[in-house]
Design a protein around this motif. Structure first.
Motif, PDB file in Angstrom:
ATOM      1  N   ARG A 112     -12.068  -5.604  25.191  1.00 29.85           N
ATOM      2  CA  ARG A 112     -10.904  -6.330  25.700  1.00 29.85           C
ATOM      3  C   ARG A 112      -9.799  -6.452  24.650  1.00 29.85           C
ATOM      4  O   ARG A 112      -8.619  -6.390  24.980  1.00 29.85           O
ATOM      5  N   TYR A 113     -10.147  -6.656  23.403  1.00 28.16           N
ATOM      6  CA  TYR A 113      -9.161  -6.917  22.353  1.00 28.16           C
ATOM      7  C   TYR A 113      -9.143  -5.771  21.343  1.00 28.16           C
ATOM      8  O   TYR A 113     -10.196  -5.289  20.929  1.00 28.16           O
ATOM      9  N   TRP A 114      -7.918  -5.391  20.937  1.00 27.83           N
ATOM     10  CA  TRP A 114      -7.770  -4.256  20.042  1.00 27.83           C
ATOM     11  C   TRP A 114      -6.817  -4.578  18.914  1.00 27.83           C
ATOM     12  O   TRP A 114      -5.799  -5.249  19.119  1.00 27.83           O
ATOM     13  N   GLY A 115      -7.124  -4.047  17.743  1.00 28.31           N
ATOM     14  CA  GLY A 115      -6.206  -4.113  16.626  1.00 28.31           C
ATOM     15  C   GLY A 115      -5.245  -2.944  16.664  1.00 28.31           C
ATOM     16  O   GLY A 115      -5.325  -2.080  17.544  1.00 28.31           O
ATOM     17  N   GLN A 116      -4.362  -2.885  15.689  1.00 25.50           N
ATOM     18  CA  GLN A 116      -3.281  -1.905  15.698  1.00 25.50           C
ATOM     19  C   GLN A 116      -3.690  -0.538  15.165  1.00 25.50           C
ATOM     20  O   GLN A 116      -2.953   0.413  15.330  1.00 25.50           O
ATOM     21  N   GLY A 117      -4.817  -0.408  14.536  1.00 22.01           N
ATOM     22  CA  GLY A 117      -5.240   0.878  14.011  1.00 22.01           C
ATOM     23  C   GLY A 117      -4.797   1.084  12.583  1.00 22.01           C
ATOM     24  O   GLY A 117      -3.731   0.625  12.164  1.00 22.01           O
ATOM     25  N   THR A 118      -5.638   1.784  11.819  1.00 21.28           N
ATOM     26  CA  THR A 118      -5.304   2.130  10.448  1.00 21.28           C
ATOM     27  C   THR A 118      -5.675   3.593  10.230  1.00 21.28           C
ATOM     28  O   THR A 118      -6.755   4.031  10.605  1.00 21.28           O
ATOM     29  N   LEU A 119      -4.764   4.345   9.644  1.00 25.26           N
ATOM     30  CA  LEU A 119      -4.944   5.786   9.498  1.00 25.26           C
ATOM     31  C   LEU A 119      -5.781   6.092   8.268  1.00 25.26           C
ATOM     32  O   LEU A 119      -5.495   5.615   7.175  1.00 25.26           O
ATOM     33  N   VAL A 120      -6.790   6.931   8.457  1.00 29.04           N
ATOM     34  CA  VAL A 120      -7.603   7.442   7.362  1.00 29.04           C
ATOM     35  C   VAL A 120      -7.428   8.952   7.325  1.00 29.04           C
ATOM     36  O   VAL A 120      -7.655   9.640   8.328  1.00 29.04           O
ATOM     37  N   THR A 121      -7.004   9.457   6.186  1.00 24.85           N
ATOM     38  CA  THR A 121      -6.812  10.893   5.995  1.00 24.85           C
ATOM     39  C   THR A 121      -7.744  11.360   4.893  1.00 24.85           C
ATOM     40  O   THR A 121      -7.703  10.839   3.777  1.00 24.85           O
ATOM     41  N   VAL A 122      -8.575  12.337   5.209  1.00 25.83           N
ATOM     42  CA  VAL A 122      -9.534  12.865   4.244  1.00 25.83           C
ATOM     43  C   VAL A 122      -9.192  14.320   3.965  1.00 25.83           C
ATOM     44  O   VAL A 122      -9.105  15.133   4.886  1.00 25.83           O
ATOM     45  N   SER A 123      -8.978  14.626   2.706  1.00 26.45           N
ATOM     46  CA  SER A 123      -8.684  16.004   2.323  1.00 26.45           C
ATOM     47  C   SER A 123      -9.034  16.209   0.868  1.00 26.45           C
ATOM     48  O   SER A 123      -9.305  15.263   0.125  1.00 26.45           O
ATOM     49  N   SER A 124      -9.000  17.459   0.473  1.00 31.39           N
ATOM     50  CA  SER A 124      -9.293  17.761  -0.926  1.00 31.39           C
ATOM     51  C   SER A 124      -8.000  17.945  -1.700  1.00 31.39           C
ATOM     52  O   SER A 124      -8.030  18.153  -2.915  1.00 31.39           O
ATOM     53  N   GLY A 139      -7.189  -1.215   5.153  1.00 30.39           N
ATOM     54  CA  GLY A 139      -8.049  -0.425   4.283  1.00 30.39           C
ATOM     55  C   GLY A 139      -7.934   1.074   4.436  1.00 30.39           C
ATOM     56  O   GLY A 139      -8.589   1.828   3.725  1.00 30.39           O
ATOM     57  N   GLY A 140      -7.099   1.527   5.357  1.00 28.61           N
ATOM     58  CA  GLY A 140      -6.940   2.963   5.529  1.00 28.61           C
ATOM     59  C   GLY A 140      -6.120   3.579   4.408  1.00 28.61           C
ATOM     60  O   GLY A 140      -5.597   2.892   3.541  1.00 28.61           O
ATOM     61  N   GLY A 141      -6.018   4.890   4.451  1.00 29.88           N
ATOM     62  CA  GLY A 141      -5.255   5.603   3.435  1.00 29.88           C
ATOM     63  C   GLY A 141      -5.820   6.994   3.226  1.00 29.88           C
ATOM     64  O   GLY A 141      -6.585   7.501   4.051  1.00 29.88           O
ATOM     65  N   TRP A 142      -5.471   7.583   2.096  1.00 22.72           N
ATOM     66  CA  TRP A 142      -5.957   8.917   1.769  1.00 22.72           C
ATOM     67  C   TRP A 142      -7.237   8.813   0.960  1.00 22.72           C
ATOM     68  O   TRP A 142      -7.332   8.009   0.028  1.00 22.72           O
ATOM     69  N   VAL A 143      -8.196   9.662   1.325  1.00 26.56           N
ATOM     70  CA  VAL A 143      -9.474   9.706   0.625  1.00 26.56           C
ATOM     71  C   VAL A 143      -9.800  11.166   0.326  1.00 26.56           C
ATOM     72  O   VAL A 143      -9.651  12.030   1.191  1.00 26.56           O
ATOM     73  N   ARG A 144     -10.222  11.409  -0.873  1.00 27.88           N
ATOM     74  CA  ARG A 144     -10.639  12.767  -1.232  1.00 27.88           C
ATOM     75  C   ARG A 144     -11.952  13.106  -0.543  1.00 27.88           C
ATOM     76  O   ARG A 144     -12.833  12.241  -0.390  1.00 27.88           O
ATOM     77  N   ASN A 203     -19.053   6.685   3.625  1.00 25.44           N
ATOM     78  CA  ASN A 203     -19.360   7.453   2.418  1.00 25.44           C
ATOM     79  C   ASN A 203     -19.412   8.944   2.739  1.00 25.44           C
ATOM     80  O   ASN A 203     -19.598   9.333   3.888  1.00 25.44           O
ATOM     81  N   TYR A 204     -19.260   9.752   1.690  1.00 21.79           N
ATOM     82  CA  TYR A 204     -19.337  11.222   1.839  1.00 21.79           C
ATOM     83  C   TYR A 204     -18.406  11.695   2.956  1.00 21.79           C
ATOM     84  O   TYR A 204     -18.802  12.450   3.837  1.00 21.79           O
ATOM     85  N   LEU A 205     -17.185  11.232   2.907  1.00 22.17           N
ATOM     86  CA  LEU A 205     -16.224  11.535   3.963  1.00 22.17           C
ATOM     87  C   LEU A 205     -15.817  13.003   3.931  1.00 22.17           C
ATOM     88  O   LEU A 205     -15.751  13.633   2.861  1.00 22.17           O
ATOM     89  N   THR A 206     -15.556  13.527   5.126  1.00 14.67           N
ATOM     90  CA  THR A 206     -15.112  14.907   5.279  1.00 14.67           C
ATOM     91  C   THR A 206     -13.785  14.916   6.029  1.00 14.67           C
ATOM     92  O   THR A 206     -13.396  13.901   6.639  1.00 14.67           O
ATOM     93  N   PRO A 207     -13.076  16.025   6.023  1.00 15.87           N
ATOM     94  CA  PRO A 207     -11.822  16.082   6.782  1.00 15.87           C
ATOM     95  C   PRO A 207     -12.018  15.764   8.267  1.00 15.87           C
ATOM     96  O   PRO A 207     -11.070  15.318   8.924  1.00 15.87           O
TER      97      PRO A 207
END
Length: 119
Positions: free
Chosen positions: A107-119, A7-12, A82-86
Protein backbone atom coordinates in the motif's frame (compact mmCIF):
# COMPACT_ATOMS: atom_id res chain seq x y z
CA UNK A 1 2.60 6.50 6.22
CA UNK A 2 5.67 8.05 4.63
CA UNK A 3 8.74 6.08 3.58
CA UNK A 4 12.11 7.65 2.89
CA UNK A 5 14.73 5.52 1.20
CA UNK A 6 18.42 6.42 1.22
CA UNK A 7 21.84 4.93 0.61
CA UNK A 8 21.88 4.52 -3.14
CA UNK A 9 24.69 5.57 -5.42
CA UNK A 10 27.52 4.11 -7.46
CA UNK A 11 29.10 0.85 -6.38
CA UNK A 12 32.03 -0.90 -7.95
CA UNK A 13 31.38 -4.42 -9.20
CA UNK A 14 31.96 -6.82 -6.32
CA UNK A 15 31.33 -4.11 -3.75
CA UNK A 16 28.67 -3.64 -1.10
CA UNK A 17 25.95 -1.19 -0.19
CA UNK A 18 23.46 -0.62 2.59
CA UNK A 19 20.10 0.94 1.92
CA UNK A 20 17.90 2.40 4.62
CA UNK A 21 14.19 3.09 4.69
CA UNK A 22 12.78 5.29 7.43
CA UNK A 23 9.05 5.08 8.07
CA UNK A 24 7.04 7.87 9.64
CA UNK A 25 3.43 8.86 10.17
CA UNK A 26 0.72 6.40 11.16
CA UNK A 27 2.99 3.35 11.26
CA UNK A 28 1.42 1.54 14.18
CA UNK A 29 -0.50 -0.83 11.91
CA UNK A 30 2.37 -1.63 9.57
CA UNK A 31 3.30 -5.30 9.42
CA UNK A 32 5.40 -6.15 6.39
CA UNK A 33 8.05 -3.96 4.83
CA UNK A 34 9.93 -4.80 1.69
CA UNK A 35 12.53 -3.77 -0.84
CA UNK A 36 11.64 -3.84 -4.51
CA UNK A 37 13.77 -2.93 -7.48
CA UNK A 38 13.20 -1.99 -11.09
CA UNK A 39 16.02 -2.27 -13.57
CA UNK A 40 15.94 -0.38 -16.89
CA UNK A 41 13.52 -2.05 -19.26
CA UNK A 42 12.40 -4.62 -16.71
CA UNK A 43 9.45 -5.11 -14.44
CA UNK A 44 9.62 -4.24 -10.79
CA UNK A 45 10.50 -7.21 -8.62
CA UNK A 46 10.51 -7.99 -4.94
CA UNK A 47 14.03 -8.28 -3.57
CA UNK A 48 13.24 -9.07 0.05
CA UNK A 49 10.55 -8.60 2.66
CA UNK A 50 10.34 -8.68 6.43
CA UNK A 51 7.45 -8.71 8.85
CA UNK A 52 7.19 -6.88 12.15
CA UNK A 53 8.05 -10.15 13.85
CA UNK A 54 11.18 -10.61 11.76
CA UNK A 55 10.08 -13.26 9.29
CA UNK A 56 11.90 -12.74 6.02
CA UNK A 57 11.55 -13.73 2.39
CA UNK A 58 14.02 -13.27 -0.44
CA UNK A 59 13.91 -13.41 -4.19
CA UNK A 60 15.62 -16.43 -5.69
CA UNK A 61 17.44 -14.11 -8.09
CA UNK A 62 19.63 -12.45 -5.45
CA UNK A 63 21.41 -15.68 -4.53
CA UNK A 64 21.89 -14.99 -0.81
CA UNK A 65 23.84 -11.78 -1.48
CA UNK A 66 21.31 -9.52 0.20
CA UNK A 67 20.17 -9.33 3.81
CA UNK A 68 17.08 -7.49 4.97
CA UNK A 69 16.70 -6.30 8.53
CA UNK A 70 14.46 -4.04 10.53
CA UNK A 71 14.70 -1.96 13.67
CA UNK A 72 11.14 -1.52 14.90
CA UNK A 73 12.23 0.90 17.62
CA UNK A 74 13.67 3.20 14.96
CA UNK A 75 10.93 2.43 12.39
CA UNK A 76 13.69 1.74 9.91
CA UNK A 77 14.37 -1.09 7.50
CA UNK A 78 17.71 -1.93 5.92
CA UNK A 79 19.00 -3.85 2.94
CA UNK A 80 22.61 -4.99 2.92
CA UNK A 81 23.87 -6.09 -0.48
CA UNK A 82 27.24 -7.78 -1.08
CA UNK A 83 29.18 -8.95 -4.14
CA UNK A 84 27.13 -6.64 -6.33
CA UNK A 85 27.09 -7.06 -10.09
CA UNK A 86 25.93 -4.77 -12.89
CA UNK A 87 22.71 -6.83 -12.94
CA UNK A 88 21.90 -5.31 -9.55
CA UNK A 89 21.70 -1.86 -11.12
CA UNK A 90 18.18 -0.58 -10.53
CA UNK A 91 16.01 1.87 -8.70
CA UNK A 92 15.36 0.36 -5.29
CA UNK A 93 12.05 1.11 -3.60
CA UNK A 94 10.97 0.47 -0.07
CA UNK A 95 7.37 -0.38 0.61
CA UNK A 96 5.14 -1.21 3.53
CA UNK A 97 1.72 -2.65 4.20
CA UNK A 98 -0.59 -3.61 7.03
CA UNK A 99 -0.53 -7.19 5.78
CA UNK A 100 2.25 -9.59 4.82
CA UNK A 101 0.72 -10.54 1.49
CA UNK A 102 3.64 -10.34 -0.92
CA UNK A 103 1.45 -11.55 -3.78
CA UNK A 104 -0.02 -8.10 -4.27
CA UNK A 105 1.30 -4.55 -4.35
CA UNK A 106 2.07 -3.00 -1.00
CA UNK A 107 0.00 0.00 0.00
CA UNK A 108 2.77 2.48 0.88
CA UNK A 109 5.81 3.30 -1.23
CA UNK A 110 8.92 5.38 -0.89
CA UNK A 111 10.41 7.48 -3.65
CA UNK A 112 13.14 5.07 -4.73
CA UNK A 113 16.91 5.30 -4.65
CA UNK A 114 19.13 4.55 -7.63
CA UNK A 115 21.89 1.98 -7.32
CA UNK A 116 24.40 1.78 -10.17
CA UNK A 117 26.93 -1.04 -10.22
CA UNK A 118 29.82 -0.96 -12.65
CA UNK A 119 33.52 -1.46 -12.88
Amino acid sequence: VQLQASGGGWVRTGGSLRLSCAASGSIFGINAMGWYRQAPGKQRELVAGITRGGMTIYSDSIEDRFTISRDNAKSTMYLQGNYLTPEDTAVYYCAADETADYSRDFRYWGQGTLVTVSS
